[in-house]
Motif scaffolding. Structure first.
Motif, PDB file in Angstrom:
ATOM      1  N   LEU A  65       0.837  -1.210   0.000  1.00 33.52           N
ATOM      2  CA  LEU A  65       0.000   0.000   0.000  1.00 33.52           C
ATOM      3  C   LEU A  65       0.874   1.263   0.000  1.00 33.52           C
ATOM      4  CD1 LEU A  65      -2.770  -1.142   2.484  1.00 33.52           C
ATOM      5  CD2 LEU A  65      -3.110  -0.549   0.080  1.00 33.52           C
ATOM      6  N   TRP A  68       2.183   2.040  -3.417  1.00 31.53           N
ATOM      7  CA  TRP A  68       1.190   2.709  -4.244  1.00 31.53           C
ATOM      8  C   TRP A  68       1.128   4.195  -3.934  1.00 31.53           C
ATOM      9  CZ3 TRP A  68      -0.233   1.636  -8.707  1.00 31.53           C
ATOM     10  CH2 TRP A  68      -0.484   0.327  -9.107  1.00 31.53           C
ATOM     11  N   GLU A  69       1.154   4.521  -2.638  1.00 29.56           N
ATOM     12  CA  GLU A  69       1.105   5.938  -2.269  1.00 29.56           C
ATOM     13  C   GLU A  69       2.274   6.684  -2.897  1.00 29.56           C
ATOM     14  OE1 GLU A  69      -1.361   7.547  -1.130  1.00 29.56           O
ATOM     15  OE2 GLU A  69      -2.558   5.797  -0.642  1.00 29.56           O
ATOM     16  N   LEU A  72       1.588   7.028  -6.627  1.00 32.35           N
ATOM     17  CA  LEU A  72       0.501   7.988  -6.886  1.00 32.35           C
ATOM     18  C   LEU A  72       0.935   9.412  -6.609  1.00 32.35           C
ATOM     19  CD1 LEU A  72      -2.417   5.904  -5.386  1.00 32.35           C
ATOM     20  CD2 LEU A  72      -2.090   6.471  -7.795  1.00 32.35           C
TER      21      LEU A  72
ATOM     22  N   LYS B   4      -8.350  -2.216   3.039  1.00 31.61           N
ATOM     23  CA  LYS B   4      -7.778  -1.133   2.234  1.00 31.61           C
ATOM     24  C   LYS B   4      -7.531  -1.620   0.794  1.00 31.61           C
ATOM     25  CE  LYS B   4      -5.748   3.009   2.144  1.00 31.61           C
ATOM     26  NZ  LYS B   4      -6.620   4.136   1.896  1.00 31.61           N
ATOM     27  N   LEU B   5      -7.289  -2.952   0.669  1.00 31.63           N
ATOM     28  CA  LEU B   5      -7.018  -3.516  -0.660  1.00 31.63           C
ATOM     29  C   LEU B   5      -8.292  -3.623  -1.496  1.00 31.63           C
ATOM     30  CD1 LEU B   5      -4.558  -6.268   0.555  1.00 31.63           C
ATOM     31  CD2 LEU B   5      -3.943  -4.255  -0.776  1.00 31.63           C
ATOM     32  N   ARG B   6      -9.434  -3.284  -0.861  1.00 33.74           N
ATOM     33  CA  ARG B   6     -10.704  -3.282  -1.603  1.00 33.74           C
ATOM     34  C   ARG B   6     -11.271  -1.871  -1.686  1.00 33.74           C
ATOM     35  NH1 ARG B   6     -12.362  -7.436   2.621  1.00 33.74           N
ATOM     36  NH2 ARG B   6     -11.108  -9.208   1.980  1.00 33.74           N
ATOM     37  N   LEU B  10      -9.114   4.302  -3.470  1.00 34.73           N
ATOM     38  CA  LEU B  10      -7.726   3.992  -3.832  1.00 34.73           C
ATOM     39  C   LEU B  10      -7.703   3.358  -5.224  1.00 34.73           C
ATOM     40  CD1 LEU B  10      -4.718   3.828  -3.067  1.00 34.73           C
ATOM     41  CD2 LEU B  10      -5.176   1.624  -1.977  1.00 34.73           C
ATOM     42  N   ARG B  13      -7.893   5.953  -7.889  1.00 33.66           N
ATOM     43  CA  ARG B  13      -6.639   6.696  -8.046  1.00 33.66           C
ATOM     44  C   ARG B  13      -5.608   5.851  -8.798  1.00 33.66           C
ATOM     45  NH1 ARG B  13      -5.112   7.743  -2.296  1.00 33.66           N
ATOM     46  NH2 ARG B  13      -3.319   8.853  -3.110  1.00 33.66           N
ATOM     47  N   ILE B  14      -5.563   4.549  -8.466  1.00 28.06           N
ATOM     48  CA  ILE B  14      -4.603   3.678  -9.153  1.00 28.06           C
ATOM     49  C   ILE B  14      -4.974   3.542 -10.628  1.00 28.06           C
ATOM     50  CG2 ILE B  14      -3.737   1.310  -9.294  1.00 28.06           C
ATOM     51  CD1 ILE B  14      -3.897   1.201  -6.236  1.00 28.06           C
ATOM     52  N   SER B  16      -6.170   5.695 -12.464  1.00 28.41           N
ATOM     53  CA  SER B  16      -5.736   6.891 -13.200  1.00 28.41           C
ATOM     54  C   SER B  16      -4.271   6.775 -13.635  1.00 28.41           C
ATOM     55  CB  SER B  16      -5.942   8.150 -12.346  1.00 28.41           C
ATOM     56  OG  SER B  16      -5.019   8.152 -11.276  1.00 28.41           O
ATOM     57  N   LYS B  17      -3.509   5.893 -12.983  1.00 28.99           N
ATOM     58  CA  LYS B  17      -2.120   5.623 -13.418  1.00 28.99           C
ATOM     59  C   LYS B  17      -2.089   4.464 -14.412  1.00 28.99           C
ATOM     60  CE  LYS B  17       0.532   8.306 -10.959  1.00 28.99           C
ATOM     61  NZ  LYS B  17       1.531   9.177 -11.538  1.00 28.99           N
ATOM     62  N   ILE B 229      -7.086  -4.207  -5.548  1.00 28.62           N
ATOM     63  CA  ILE B 229      -5.802  -3.476  -5.588  1.00 28.62           C
ATOM     64  C   ILE B 229      -4.666  -4.422  -5.990  1.00 28.62           C
ATOM     65  CG2 ILE B 229      -4.179  -2.053  -4.228  1.00 28.62           C
ATOM     66  CD1 ILE B 229      -6.992  -0.757  -4.654  1.00 28.62           C
ATOM     67  N   MET B 232      -4.775  -4.844  -9.781  1.00 31.92           N
ATOM     68  CA  MET B 232      -4.272  -3.664 -10.484  1.00 31.92           C
ATOM     69  C   MET B 232      -2.757  -3.565 -10.364  1.00 31.92           C
ATOM     70  SD  MET B 232      -7.072  -0.666 -10.225  1.00 31.92           S
ATOM     71  CE  MET B 232      -7.819  -0.874  -8.665  1.00 31.92           C
ATOM     72  N   GLU B 233      -2.247  -3.937  -9.182  1.00 30.75           N
ATOM     73  CA  GLU B 233      -0.794  -3.906  -8.991  1.00 30.75           C
ATOM     74  C   GLU B 233      -0.108  -4.879  -9.952  1.00 30.75           C
ATOM     75  OE1 GLU B 233       0.528  -4.442  -4.946  1.00 30.75           O
ATOM     76  OE2 GLU B 233       2.564  -4.960  -5.581  1.00 30.75           O
TER      77      GLU B 233
END
Lengths: 75, 371
Positions: A65, A68-69, A72, B4-6, B10, B13-14, B16-17, B229, B232-233
């Motif tokens: 996590l 990622w921060e 981003l 947080k992984l769901r 977030l 935002r990811i 968008s990358k 997440i 996506m990673e």
């Protein structure tokens, strides 16, 4: 039926090789014969076909996590 | 933390990358990049996440041979059904998704309606407990699954042995993922740009067992987890490799997957099973890609104790499940999809199992507007 489900350990019985894990509000007894590491309540396990196949390392989830921060915020 | 992984915020935002990166890769390739997953849980997780439509046009996500019921050869399906039909004295224990898979002439569900005893278990541990509680019944558990399921089935035999049970056996049609990926990647017709490796199989085998994907076939590979997440990673890491022209087998699921995997699970698999040649739907015979019980355990081997012969096995007419499992076509390319073949009336196993590519696509992504 190849589904892995993560669960939080709420009770451990090493002698009988089982643990009670809670996933999405449901408690289930799972076999822990495949787990080499020590288990205490609060640990997370990945459960597959009634047996835990691995212990989840939350530090690694945190690192992921944080990475990622960084990505981003790099713009 | 795992919540947080769901986290949808977030995720956005990811994305968008991720989306511009996917477009960059598609621009370089002159077509959308094609990534393949080889795990039933990934099939469902991707379908549920909506990632396929969010990245449509720049990225294609295909399913490969990752659903155990789907890849089971038609001959094995027929043998299982024939066993249930010819031996109504046996209790056939199975995971639920095998029930409705069509054999050449019948299914376990149809045989159950005709009087065969078929019990559904969530775990082989439940099957062996059932056998202990029903000494008058002979219980045969269908061992269907990959490296994730085989250790659990081996443990059920260990329990039967230690409790001295005489009425429990296993019909093993277990399969191994690395040999079928070797077969898949050797196919000159296959065009994939990267592989999402199955996180839970890798939990058992270890990351290193898949080094050959990058080293031998020069295909980028990332061990992937199952939360949005995580997916996506893994996709991000694959696209980064493609952009830079690298091919490595990377661990994108370190909270569970180690370099060498789960040694206890690997040891018990080795002690109880031996690798054998088996048939896969869509692939034919793949050398050393199946697991049979060791000869010393023949007392627990249903293939030895209750042999059945079947005549010619024919896959369901018109079913393109084999091509879907090889990643040659998408589910929606099959002429039967959503017309003659639906989850209510499935023709092939990819529409039966909830992990099947066709069932997951139908359930979560397909809209009637497409027909």
């Amino acid at each position: 039926m190849c589904l892995g489900i993560p669960g939080k350990v709420v009770e451990v019985n090493q002698a009988e090789s089982w643990a009670i894990v809670e996933s999405f509000g449901v408690r289930k007894k799972v076999g822990i014969a495949l787990i080499d590491e020590d288990l205490v309540p609060g640990d997370y396990l990945m459960v597959h076909a009634g047996y835990a196949i691995g212990k989840i390392n939350l530090d690694d989830a945190q690192i992921s996590l944080e990475l990622w921060e960084e990505i981003l915020h790099a713009g | 933390m795992l919540d947080k992984l769901r986290d949808p915020e977030l995720g956005k935002r990811i994305l968008s990358k991720l989306a511009p990166l996917a477009q960059e890769v598609a621009g370089r390739l002159g077509r959308p990049a094609i990534l393949m997953e080889v795990c039933g849980t990934h099939t469902m997780a991707i379908a549920r996440s909506g990632l396929r439509s969010l990245l449509a046009g720049s990225l294609e996500l295909r399913s490969g041979p990752g659903c155990p019921v789907c890849v089971t050869g038609q001959g094995d399906i027929d043998r299982i059904i024939a066993l249930a039909a010819s031996r109504p004295d046996l209790v056939i224990g199975t995971f639920g998704d095998m029930l409705r898979v069509s054999g050449t002439n019948s299914s376990l569900e149809q045989e159950r309606a005709r009087g065969a005893q078929v019990e559904i278990f969530y775990s082989p541990a439940e099957a062996v407990t059932f056998a202990a509680g029903h000494p008058q019944n002979e219980v045969v558990f269908l061992g269907v699954g990959f490296e994730t399921t085989a250790p659990a089935v081996a443990l059920s035999v260990a329990v039967a042995r230690s409790r001295g049970l005489k009425n429990y056996s296993v019909l093993s049609v277990h399969k191994l993922v690395p040999p079928v990926l070797e077969n898949l990647l050797s196919d000159p017709e296959l065009k994939i740009d990267g592989l999402l490796l199955p996180g839970h199989v890798c939990t058992v085998t270890g990351r290193k067992a898949f080094d050959f994907v990058a080293n031998k076939f020069n295909v980028p590979a990332v061990v992937a987890g199952f939360e949005p997440i995580d997916l996506m990673e893994a996709i991000y890491l694959l696209l980064k490799q493609i952009v830079s022209g690298r091919a490595e087998t990377v661990n994108g699921y370190p909270r569970l997957v180690r370099e060498d995997g789960n040694n206890k699970a690997k040891e018990i698999m080795k002690e109880y099973f031996k690798p054998v040649n088996v048939y896969w739907r869509g692939f034919g015979m793949v050398p050393q890609s199946g697991l049979a019980l060791q000869e010393s355990l023949s007392f627990y081997d249903a293939a030895v104790r209750f042999p059945v012969e079947v005549s010619e096995s024919v896959p369901p007419k018109g079913c393109a499940c084999g091509d879907v499992l090889k990643g040659k076509i998408a589910s929606s390319d099959c002429p039967l999809f959503a017309r003659r073949c639906t989850p209510l009336q499935p023709v092939g196993p990819c529409m039966v199992s909830t992990e099947g590519a066709c069932a997951a696509y139908y359930q979560y992504e397909w809209s009637k507007a497409e027909v």
